[in-house]
Scaffold this active site. Structure first.
Site, PDB file in Angstrom:
ATOM      1  N   HIS A 100     -11.108  -2.375   3.086  1.00 39.62           N
ATOM      2  CA  HIS A 100      -9.870  -1.792   3.597  1.00 39.62           C
ATOM      3  C   HIS A 100      -9.419  -0.760   2.566  1.00 39.62           C
ATOM      4  CE1 HIS A 100      -6.358  -1.432   6.025  1.00 39.62           C
ATOM      5  NE2 HIS A 100      -5.578  -1.611   4.972  1.00 39.62           N
ATOM      6  N   HIS A 158      -1.135   2.581   4.436  1.00 44.79           N
ATOM      7  CA  HIS A 158      -2.471   2.332   4.982  1.00 44.79           C
ATOM      8  C   HIS A 158      -2.445   2.266   6.494  1.00 44.79           C
ATOM      9  CE1 HIS A 158      -1.864  -2.222   5.404  1.00 44.79           C
ATOM     10  NE2 HIS A 158      -0.757  -1.772   4.873  1.00 44.79           N
ATOM     11  N   CYS A 187      -9.293   3.261   8.429  1.00 47.81           N
ATOM     12  CA  CYS A 187      -8.399   3.315   7.269  1.00 47.81           C
ATOM     13  C   CYS A 187      -8.955   4.177   6.138  1.00 47.81           C
ATOM     14  CB  CYS A 187      -8.077   1.908   6.777  1.00 47.81           C
ATOM     15  SG  CYS A 187      -9.532   0.919   6.345  1.00 47.81           S
TER      16      CYS A 187
END
Length: 184
Positions: A37, A49, A132
């Site tokens: 991530h 994010h 992301c």
């Protein structure tokens, strides 16, 4: 959530202490499938994010429904949000990862933060073209680039090539075998 080992917490404290506004932070997840991530550090222990309701952050499981798309179409919704570094890192071993600086010129820290904050809210999501890592790279470099998505595409391409080559070889050898049977 499982307790965080002391050495991991110290490591993440060090990463957070060294983070500067505009840095890309990577949070490798140990779930299946393995992925990282990504977020942009905006200061004061906060990150921006691209996330979803069930993208592996809240439960560590990931969302297999977000793993595929048709012709690059964006089907699922995700959102860009501000969260505490600690809420996002959870039990991951965080990394400050500005590795794309080797190939791209980063914007200034304040410009990166401004770009990240400008996208707060709901936007589209696609694991291969709008994830992301793409978001964090866009904030830092004005280029949507995900090395982990590139790896998936490359592996899929290699797999397709192997299947195609196997099919061609099968066809060649079976037709030769059929011809030699006819000659007998």
């Amino acid at each position: 959530m499982a307790p965080v080992p002391r050495d991991l917490k110290r490591h993440n404290e060090t990463v957070l202490a060294s983070a500067e506004k505009g840095d890309m932070l990577e949070f490798p997840r140990e779930s299946f499938p393995r992925y990282s991530h990504w977020a942009v550090y905006v200061g004061d222990g906060l990150v921006v994010h691209l996330t979803g309701d069930n993208d592996g952050i809240s439960d560590g499981l990931g969302n297999p429904g977000k793993s595929f798309s048709v012709c690059g179409g964006t089907f699922d919704k995700a959102r860009v949000q501000v969260d505490s570094f600690w809420d996002v890192v959870q039990t991951s071993k965080a990394k400050k990862n500005n590795g794309k600086d080797r190939k791209c010129s980063p914007l200034s820290g304040s410009a990166i933060v401004k770009r990240a904050m400008s996208k707060i809210g709901t936007i589209g999501y696609n694991v291969l073209w709008k994830n992301c890592e793409h978001f964090a790279a866009w904030c830092r470099y004005d280029v949507e680039w995900s090395e982990q998505a590139d790896d998936i595409v490359a592996k899929a391409g290699l797999g397709a090539f192997v299947v195609m080559a196997a099919g061609i070889l099968y066809k060649i050898f079976t037709s030769k075998s059929e011809r030699s049977d006819e000659d007998d």
